[in-house]
Scaffold this motif. Structure first.
Motif, PDB file in Angstrom:
ATOM      1  N   VAL A  71      19.908   6.397  47.091  1.00  0.00           N
ATOM      2  CA  VAL A  71      20.909   6.610  46.048  1.00  0.00           C
ATOM      3  C   VAL A  71      22.280   6.123  46.512  1.00  0.00           C
ATOM      4  CG1 VAL A  71      19.663   8.642  45.232  1.00  0.00           C
ATOM      5  CG2 VAL A  71      21.626   8.943  46.771  1.00  0.00           C
ATOM      6  N   ASN A  72      23.169   5.945  45.567  1.00  0.00           N
ATOM      7  CA  ASN A  72      24.578   5.682  45.853  1.00  0.00           C
ATOM      8  C   ASN A  72      25.316   7.005  45.742  1.00  0.00           C
ATOM      9  OD1 ASN A  72      27.254   4.964  45.952  1.00  0.00           O
ATOM     10  ND2 ASN A  72      27.232   3.751  44.062  1.00  0.00           N
ATOM     11  N   PRO A  73      25.697   7.614  46.863  1.00  0.00           N
ATOM     12  CA  PRO A  73      26.327   8.943  46.776  1.00  0.00           C
ATOM     13  C   PRO A  73      27.669   8.920  46.065  1.00  0.00           C
ATOM     14  CG  PRO A  73      26.502   8.058  49.003  1.00  0.00           C
ATOM     15  CD  PRO A  73      25.590   7.135  48.239  1.00  0.00           C
ATOM     16  N   ASP A  74      28.266   7.725  45.947  1.00  0.00           N
ATOM     17  CA  ASP A  74      29.564   7.601  45.284  1.00  0.00           C
ATOM     18  C   ASP A  74      29.442   7.033  43.870  1.00  0.00           C
ATOM     19  OD1 ASP A  74      30.921   8.446  47.661  1.00  0.00           O
ATOM     20  OD2 ASP A  74      30.602   6.437  48.482  1.00  0.00           O
ATOM     21  N   ALA A  75      28.237   7.068  43.314  1.00  0.00           N
ATOM     22  CA  ALA A  75      28.036   6.526  41.964  1.00  0.00           C
ATOM     23  C   ALA A  75      28.940   7.251  40.974  1.00  0.00           C
ATOM     24  CB  ALA A  75      26.580   6.682  41.550  1.00  0.00           C
ATOM     25  N   PRO A  76      29.615   6.506  40.106  1.00  0.00           N
ATOM     26  CA  PRO A  76      30.464   7.161  39.099  1.00  0.00           C
ATOM     27  C   PRO A  76      29.619   7.931  38.097  1.00  0.00           C
ATOM     28  CG  PRO A  76      30.316   4.805  38.674  1.00  0.00           C
ATOM     29  CD  PRO A  76      29.651   5.042  39.995  1.00  0.00           C
ATOM     30  N   VAL A  77      30.211   8.976  37.563  1.00  0.00           N
ATOM     31  CA  VAL A  77      29.530   9.819  36.586  1.00  0.00           C
ATOM     32  C   VAL A  77      30.137   9.579  35.216  1.00  0.00           C
ATOM     33  CG1 VAL A  77      29.111  12.195  35.867  1.00  0.00           C
ATOM     34  CG2 VAL A  77      28.929  11.565  38.286  1.00  0.00           C
ATOM     35  N   VAL A 279      22.667  14.641  44.864  1.00  0.00           N
ATOM     36  CA  VAL A 279      23.785  13.733  45.098  1.00  0.00           C
ATOM     37  C   VAL A 279      23.400  12.308  44.708  1.00  0.00           C
ATOM     38  CG1 VAL A 279      25.225  12.684  46.893  1.00  0.00           C
ATOM     39  CG2 VAL A 279      24.797  15.145  46.921  1.00  0.00           C
ATOM     40  N   GLY A 280      24.268  11.652  43.946  1.00  0.00           N
ATOM     41  CA  GLY A 280      24.018  10.282  43.522  1.00  0.00           C
ATOM     42  C   GLY A 280      23.034  10.138  42.381  1.00  0.00           C
ATOM     43  N   MET A 612      25.924  -3.319  31.498  1.00  0.00           N
ATOM     44  CA  MET A 612      26.924  -2.284  31.775  1.00  0.00           C
ATOM     45  C   MET A 612      26.333  -1.208  32.687  1.00  0.00           C
ATOM     46  SD  MET A 612      26.952  -0.663  27.950  1.00  0.00           S
ATOM     47  CE  MET A 612      25.496   0.038  27.166  1.00  0.00           C
ATOM     48  N   TYR A 613      25.151  -1.494  33.205  1.00  0.00           N
ATOM     49  CA  TYR A 613      24.487  -0.569  34.119  1.00  0.00           C
ATOM     50  C   TYR A 613      24.356  -1.204  35.496  1.00  0.00           C
ATOM     51  CZ  TYR A 613      23.247   1.417  29.614  1.00  0.00           C
ATOM     52  OH  TYR A 613      23.311   1.927  28.351  1.00  0.00           O
ATOM     53  N   GLU A 614      24.410  -0.386  36.515  1.00  0.00           N
ATOM     54  CA  GLU A 614      24.264  -0.862  37.881  1.00  0.00           C
ATOM     55  C   GLU A 614      23.317   0.059  38.633  1.00  0.00           C
ATOM     56  OE1 GLU A 614      28.246  -1.083  39.432  1.00  0.00           O
ATOM     57  OE2 GLU A 614      28.744  -2.860  38.241  1.00  0.00           O
ATOM     58  N   HIS A 615      22.747  -0.475  39.703  1.00  0.00           N
ATOM     59  CA  HIS A 615      21.821   0.318  40.511  1.00  0.00           C
ATOM     60  C   HIS A 615      21.990  -0.053  41.975  1.00  0.00           C
ATOM     61  CE1 HIS A 615      19.240  -3.198  41.080  1.00  0.00           C
ATOM     62  NE2 HIS A 615      19.189  -3.381  39.769  1.00  0.00           N
ATOM     63  N   TRP A 630      20.628   5.207  38.561  1.00  0.00           N
ATOM     64  CA  TRP A 630      21.506   4.136  38.093  1.00  0.00           C
ATOM     65  C   TRP A 630      22.820   4.765  37.610  1.00  0.00           C
ATOM     66  CZ3 TRP A 630      19.301  -0.801  35.544  1.00  0.00           C
ATOM     67  CH2 TRP A 630      18.122  -1.202  36.189  1.00  0.00           C
ATOM     68  N   TRP A 631      23.809   3.912  37.308  1.00  0.00           N
ATOM     69  CA  TRP A 631      25.074   4.437  36.823  1.00  0.00           C
ATOM     70  C   TRP A 631      25.713   3.463  35.839  1.00  0.00           C
ATOM     71  CZ3 TRP A 631      24.194   2.874  41.856  1.00  0.00           C
ATOM     72  CH2 TRP A 631      24.919   1.760  42.310  1.00  0.00           C
TER      73      TRP A 631
END
Length: 647
Positions: A71-77, A279-280, A612-615, A630-631
């Motif tokens: 996971v990306n622990p800093d993924a935006p919410v 997380v993430g 508009m999605y990233e992973h 994803w975020w």
């Protein structure tokens, strides 16, 4: 059912005398175990306490892990994602078995062990591991005769009320009394009962003389509902309802309109946001499901930006359909994502409780009417591969003649195993000429097999038995099936007709299809079985005789003493190497029994989505995870919105 409550004072005393074990490290206990697990004077027993569970005791992530590696622990919410489905729904109770619930409506509930609300593997980088969610720790002896869950006191339902061991016990009973019949029967035969030790500690006791495989995973994976909510509302688990059972998950039902859409919203007051397991993850503010009546309308809506993420299942569309302006302008991205889990074992499934499908020679003969090569080239643009195994492309797929541990395993089953299973190579899907739908060589072989089974071709070119009764088959087709799936079914039906079989394809609406599927009221369907990578009691529901007629996971109603013996022995294996050997044997025998006509598969997962999605750059091997990790990129979204690409 044992239902024993221990007073808080007793529980505190038991906790003081329990051994403190960290990270799955095991030591010998010479004093009574937690909750009276060991009687005074009992022989020494190894007690394990850990933050997660794996049957063989190996956990990748330590007790102090910060987050899953992928996971990306800093993924935006924030932001939104929208997907589609076809058909209808008549309620929001995912756990009933009488109607058709809204897609993903089960996501509101959580279990002792963590799972993805949307059904993908958790963790997505391990086949055999589970980590605590509602439970901060699990304790069990090495014999796995019982297990104790230490629940997190901070856990709350979506309405803010505490989630306790009493709710877990209530839910356990609810599934036994009102749950799916095959599941309830299996649980009653394996779980002796529970003991509520205190408000946040519950012990499950397992029946003596059975395999311990998957029992801890089973109780650890059972969703927990609010006892108070059920008592207040009078709702039932076995009845469809417009209300969703009260759960504790990161998403709640925000809005829905029957047969049109469902919106799930991230719960800002969710109790578990800071847990390492979360997380993430769960990054989208809303997840929307759009419903469509048919395949064409569904795809047109994606092209227009009505929904924004599409998992593509149509080879025709993937090959020819993505030439619309949003793709040409770079607004829509396409990805082919490798996933290491086996493809779904889909194909034509026989109802083996009905003649003539109870005859293995008939099943083999009818299978020869399916021409994969023609189907792939003519209907699927050559994008599919032939599937031979129920665990294709995995270490548990059977190959060649049995050797080593697999041979030893099969020989241990004695006379149940036909000689040819031990001496012949694993059955592989037949090959056909792609030049025409009916392969003449396969047709000759099929008619010979049918003759051996007592079927002959009469003067009108129709197959009949010794009493002159014709062979007549009805293939039940879901009206929400894709155009490609319908073409595959009708082509196969035409090939069967050329063999002398009278075939009708009955196309019915999805709600009726589901009910008849549950009731096993069909001859043949184009559907799927369950893949497997590990041994578990779920194999009994998927392939075992015990619940075959009532199990929704065993569409063939397969009832084979040999398969039952393999599953039972697989559940008693003591190492991963033995487990792999047993699953190879299961795969080999399922293929030998010709329980379905395998269709092709696509090796990768195809997805298309508005950009508009990233992973994470490196995705885990067991899940695409679009809803999970994803975020949303708001800057990209604003550009798409300005361009009029999305709504």
């Amino acid at each position: 059912m044992t239902r024993k409550s221990t007073t808080p004072t007793q529980a505190r005393m038991n906790r003081r005398t329990a051994l403190q074990l960290l990270g799955g490290t095991a030591v010998a206990a010479t004093a009574p175990g937690l909750g009276g697990a060991l009687a005074a004077g009992a022989d020494a027993e190894t007690i394990i306490r850990a933050h997660g569970y794996s049957f063989f005791g190996d956990l990748k992530y330590p007790p102090d892990f910060k987050h899953f590696d992928y996971v990306n622990p800093d993924a935006p919410v924030g932001g939104h994602i929208s997907v589609s489905t076809r058909g209808t729904f008549d309620g929001m109770n995912r756990f009933n078995w009488q109607g058709k619930a809204g897609l993903y409506s089960g996501l509101i509930a959580e279990s002792m062990f963590g799972e993805s609300p949307f059904g993908s593997a958790t963790p997505a980088d391990s086949i055999t591991e589970a980590y605590g969610l509602l439970a901060e720790a699990v304790e069990y002896p090495d014999t796995k005769e019982w297990c104790i869950f230490y629940m997190r006191p901070e856990a709350r339902f979506a309405d803010g009320t505490p989630l306790t061991a009493h709710d877990a016990a209530f839910t356990h009973d609810l599934f036994l009394e009102q749950g799916i019949r095959s599941y309830a029967r299996a649980v009653k035969q394996r779980i002796e009962g529970y003991e509520i030790i205190d408000d946040h500690t519950i012990k499950y006791n397992f029946v003596d003389g059975i395999s311990r495989r998957s029992l801890i995973s089973q109780v650890g994976g059972t969703p927990v509902f609010s006892k108070a909510w059920y008592e207040k509302t009078g709702e039932r688990l076995d009845k469809q309802s417009l209300q969703t059972p009260m759960g504790s998950g990161p998403y709640v039902v925000d809005d829905f309109e029957l047969n049109r859409y469902i919106v799930y919203r991230r719960n800002p007051d969710y109790w578990g946001w800071d847990l390492p397991i979360n997380v993430g993850r769960h990054n989208f503010e809303t997840v929307r499901v759009e419903y469509f009546a048919d395949d064409a309308a569904e795809f047109e809506a994606f092209k227009a930006g009505v929904y924004t993420f599409r998992a593509e299942g149509s080879t025709k569309k993937w090959a020819t359909g993505y030439d619309f302006p949003a793709v040409q302008n770079g607004y829509v991205k396409r990805e082919e994502i490798p996933v290491m889990s086996p493809p779904s074992p889909s194909g034509f499934i026989f109802n083996m409780t009905r003649a003539p499908f109870d005859d293995i020679k008939v099943r083999e003969a009818l299978g020869l009417a399916f021409n994969f090569e023609w189907t792939s080239e003519s209907l699927q643009y050559g994008l599919t591969e032939q599937r031979h195994s129920f665990a294709e492309n995995s270490e548990v797929a059977a190959e060649g003649v049995p050797t080593g541990l697999e041979k030893t395993f099969l020989e241990s089953l004695g006379d149940l195993v036909p000689a040819e299973v031990l001496t012949q190579e694993a059955v592989r899907a037949h090959s056909s000429s792609p030049a025409r739908t009916v392969d003449r060589r396969n047709k000759r072989t099929a008619l010979k097999l049918l003759s051996e089974a007592g079927w002959t071709v009469n003067g009108a070119g129709k197959l009949q038995d010794a009493d002159g009764n014709p062979m007549s088959i009805q293939i039940m087709l879901n009206a929400s099936s894709s155009d490609t799936a319908e073409a595959i079914v009708t082509t196969y039906a035409s090939s069967l007709e050329s063999f002398g079989v009278s075939v009708t394809v009955e196309k019915i609406d999805s709600a009726q299809w589901i009910q008849r599927y549950y009731d096993k009221d069909f001859d043949m369907i184009f559907f799927r079985n369950q893949p497997f990578l590990e041994a578990g009691t779920g194999l009994k529901q998927a392939y075992g005789s015990e619940t075959a007629v009532v199990s929704s996971y065993n569409p063939q109603s397969l009832q084979s003493p040999l398969v039952d013996a393999i599953i039972d022995a697989a559940l008693d294996t003591k190492s991963r190497e033995e487990e792999i050997a047993s699953l190879k044997a299961l795969d080999r025998v399922l293929r030998y029994l010709r329980i379905q006509v395998p269709s092709g598969y696509v090796a990768d997962t195809w997805v298309a989505y508005y950009d508009m999605y990233e992973h994470p750059e490196v995705l885990p091997p067991l899940a695409v995870g679009q809803f999970d990790f994803w975020w949303f990129n708001d800057e990209k979204y604003q550009k798409l919105k300005t361009a009029g690409a999305v709504r």
